[in-house]
Design a protein around this motif. Sequence first.
Motif, PDB file in Angstrom:
ATOM      1  N   GLN A 268       0.837  -1.166   0.000  1.00  9.80           N
ATOM      2  CA  GLN A 268       0.000   0.000   0.000  1.00  9.80           C
ATOM      3  C   GLN A 268       0.885   1.233   0.000  1.00  9.80           C
ATOM      4  O   GLN A 268       1.729   1.411   0.880  1.00  9.80           O
ATOM      5  CB  GLN A 268      -0.907   0.015   1.229  1.00  9.80           C
ATOM      6  CG  GLN A 268      -1.833  -1.184   1.284  1.00  9.80           C
ATOM      7  CD  GLN A 268      -2.664  -1.167   2.529  1.00  9.80           C
ATOM      8  OE1 GLN A 268      -2.596  -0.218   3.313  1.00  9.80           O
ATOM      9  NE2 GLN A 268      -3.431  -2.199   2.728  1.00  9.80           N
TER      10      GLN A 268
ATOM     11  N   SER B 269       3.983 -10.761  11.302  1.00 10.57           N
ATOM     12  CA  SER B 269       2.757 -11.171  11.982  1.00 10.57           C
ATOM     13  C   SER B 269       2.484 -10.193  13.112  1.00 10.57           C
ATOM     14  O   SER B 269       3.336  -9.959  13.970  1.00 10.57           O
ATOM     15  CB  SER B 269       2.905 -12.589  12.538  1.00 10.57           C
ATOM     16  OG  SER B 269       1.760 -12.951  13.305  1.00 10.57           O
TER      17      SER B 269
ATOM     18  N   SER C 174      -1.966 -12.255  12.850  1.00 14.62           N
ATOM     19  CA  SER C 174      -2.343 -12.127  11.444  1.00 14.62           C
ATOM     20  C   SER C 174      -1.103 -11.863  10.604  1.00 14.62           C
ATOM     21  O   SER C 174      -0.321 -10.955  10.899  1.00 14.62           O
ATOM     22  CB  SER C 174      -3.351 -10.989  11.266  1.00 14.62           C
ATOM     23  OG  SER C 174      -3.665 -10.793   9.907  1.00 14.62           O
ATOM     24  N   THR C 175      -0.918 -12.665   9.544  1.00 12.21           N
ATOM     25  CA  THR C 175       0.270 -12.555   8.704  1.00 12.21           C
ATOM     26  C   THR C 175       0.041 -11.584   7.557  1.00 12.21           C
ATOM     27  O   THR C 175      -0.986 -11.628   6.884  1.00 12.21           O
ATOM     28  CB  THR C 175       0.656 -13.931   8.137  1.00 12.21           C
ATOM     29  OG1 THR C 175       0.867 -14.840   9.220  1.00 12.21           O
ATOM     30  CG2 THR C 175       1.930 -13.843   7.321  1.00 12.21           C
ATOM     31  N   ASP C 176       1.006 -10.668   7.352  1.00 13.18           N
ATOM     32  CA  ASP C 176       0.964  -9.706   6.246  1.00 13.18           C
ATOM     33  C   ASP C 176       2.269  -9.778   5.475  1.00 13.18           C
ATOM     34  O   ASP C 176       3.245 -10.392   5.918  1.00 13.18           O
ATOM     35  CB  ASP C 176       0.757  -8.282   6.775  1.00 13.18           C
ATOM     36  CG  ASP C 176      -0.614  -8.084   7.400  1.00 13.18           C
ATOM     37  OD1 ASP C 176      -1.602  -8.137   6.663  1.00 13.18           O
ATOM     38  OD2 ASP C 176      -0.685  -7.884   8.628  1.00 13.18           O
ATOM     39  N   ASP C 177       2.281  -9.121   4.308  1.00 11.68           N
ATOM     40  CA  ASP C 177       3.524  -9.024   3.550  1.00 11.68           C
ATOM     41  C   ASP C 177       3.653  -7.648   2.930  1.00 11.68           C
ATOM     42  O   ASP C 177       2.697  -6.891   2.837  1.00 11.68           O
ATOM     43  CB  ASP C 177       3.623 -10.124   2.483  1.00 11.68           C
ATOM     44  CG  ASP C 177       2.416 -10.151   1.554  1.00 11.68           C
ATOM     45  OD1 ASP C 177       2.009  -9.073   1.084  1.00 11.68           O
ATOM     46  OD2 ASP C 177       1.885 -11.235   1.290  1.00 11.68           O
TER      47      ASP C 177
ATOM     48  N   PHE D 237       2.962  -0.845  10.096  1.00  7.52           N
ATOM     49  CA  PHE D 237       2.007  -1.843  10.568  1.00  7.52           C
ATOM     50  C   PHE D 237       1.846  -1.655  12.078  1.00  7.52           C
ATOM     51  O   PHE D 237       2.844  -1.550  12.802  1.00  7.52           O
ATOM     52  CB  PHE D 237       2.504  -3.261  10.274  1.00  7.52           C
ATOM     53  CG  PHE D 237       2.591  -3.586   8.810  1.00  7.52           C
ATOM     54  CD1 PHE D 237       1.535  -4.188   8.153  1.00  7.52           C
ATOM     55  CD2 PHE D 237       3.734  -3.264   8.085  1.00  7.52           C
ATOM     56  CE1 PHE D 237       1.614  -4.494   6.805  1.00  7.52           C
ATOM     57  CE2 PHE D 237       3.823  -3.559   6.739  1.00  7.52           C
ATOM     58  CZ  PHE D 237       2.758  -4.175   6.089  1.00  7.52           C
TER      59      PHE D 237
END
Length: 621
Positions: free
Chosen positions: A33, A247, A251-254, A267
């Motif tokens: 983003q 994480s 919750s896992t993000d990239d 984040f």
Amino acid sequence: MDQKQIIGIFIIVGIFLLMPTYMEWLGLAPQPQEEPQEQTQQQEQPTEEILQGSTLSSSDLTVDDAKPTEADSITQAAVQTLAPVEETIASVSYTVATPILRAEFSNVEGGRFSKWELKKYDYFAGGSVDLASENNGFDIEFSDKNGKRIQLKNFTMQTADTLGGKFELSESNPVKEIELYAPYGSGRIVKTYRFHYDRYAVDILIRMENVQGQIVNRYYSALWENGLPRIEENIADEALYSMVMLSTGGSTDDFYVDADEDNKQTFTGSLDWAAVRNKYFTAAILPGKGTEIENLLVEGQGIMDREENDLGRLYNTIAEVPLVQNSAHTDTFTVYAGPLDYSILSEYGSTMQDMVLNTGWYERAFRWISIYMILPAFKFLNGFIPNYGLVIIIFSVVVKLLLYPLTKKSYESTARMTDLRPKMQELQEKYKNEPQRLQKETMNLYREEGVNPLGGCLPMLLQMPLLVALFTVFRSTIQLRGEPFLAWITDLSLPDQLPLPFELPFIGAILPFFMGITMLFQSMATVTDPKQKAFVYMMPVMLTFFFYTFPSGLNLYYSVFNLLTWLQTRMIKKNMKASSATPAAAAAASKANTAVNKPTRSGAASLPKSPKGKRKKKKQR
């Protein structure tokens, strides 16, 4: 199967096989983003803060005015550096060796590692994989009372152990701690390393002693700078998997950047872990018990090599650690730098194993098959078969035996549809002007004959999840990296290449052509409709070109799989012919003929109708 069904299967196979390629073409790779960027090039003045108790003074502090290069930190703010250390501070070097790891560092540059060598993994240019470089690694930074940025890597730290040395860890000597410190103001910053003999990780304990009043914003940052060095020979393939994964709150993000792109993102939430990764390796930071991190800033830069047209990516992860307002407080971080191995990552009591086979939607969709079925089977077989090429062959045999009922059902359904073709043609001719009636009569025919029109395609579609899962396993799991099979096949994770003294297109690889030949045999055995003969040759040729750049392990699997399918088809054909010639089959045929000549209620046998459908009447005189 009719021509439309064959075309449908061909399209489905093509979609799955070309996923990695067209995802790049269509821009479907994970994108970050975008946020507004602040591009500030501030030239900072030397800080007035004095490092009390050390040989450094304010006169030793300088500002690096040079323009940062691509190898430098990608943070946009100017970095304050320290002048060379006076000769009175001796350099102390350490080496810690374990059965799986060799780490080297000194008290210079804040104790950053100069070597982090993974003994069990080979570097393509020789030697072992080394995840340390001149510019990457774990660091601590903060802002002083004047707002100047201070990085621990710019300190030459002190140690009570002035001799250093080499330390061998083993099961009988499992742990080693080494402490460094840097006097700062009226206190000091203490950095303690805790090594374990059986881990690709080191615990780093950061202790702030009486420095809270000299650090603004009431937090400092624990960061990993500049990602990982180049490890694989195919840099473009390696960069495809290069990203930040993290994480927060479970919750896992990239986070992923493209070529010539600078981006950053914050984040929020309780951080479980943050990692930079490439295709096979990762460097991750895990906060220990009592260490709270609520914000993580990630930065990324895509760098294109104009001469070789290769893309590289650099990432920073910067975690904000709140300062506890005590005279002394210790935060613990586990820094993992090692392979992306599901079983190894699972040992750290976090969700870091979520990084494995989780870089695209097609990997995530069938990940459970890869993780819970294929990888355990590979590891089990490799426990008593040391050659992964033989493991792949045996695995393909096992899979083919398990799928035999589906293969048999598919072929039998296709054969019955072929037998019905004359009746289908009669219906099409009879109701060619009545499409609705034709559809109704066709379904009635299927029902009367007990034939499922999708019976030939459905078993193949049920196998697709397994085939896609196998594709991702062969393409990106570390178990096959560097594993040889025989002769010229020296790495099952790469395309096979004959050791030729020259390079020519489509010359050198053997397995893709062998796979195409086995697929041709399979197609010739299964396709019996003359109208579909073109597909017998078209698909093997096209898939040979598609598979030419695929891993040799994948080509080996499909070659064996196709060969077994061909043998199974021949066996099914033979059994079907044998069953049609048995006495039971003859009795069934006799019963069918008897039904045709079944007597009427009057006791007379029914006569076959004339070609005109009417019996001729005897002429009356």
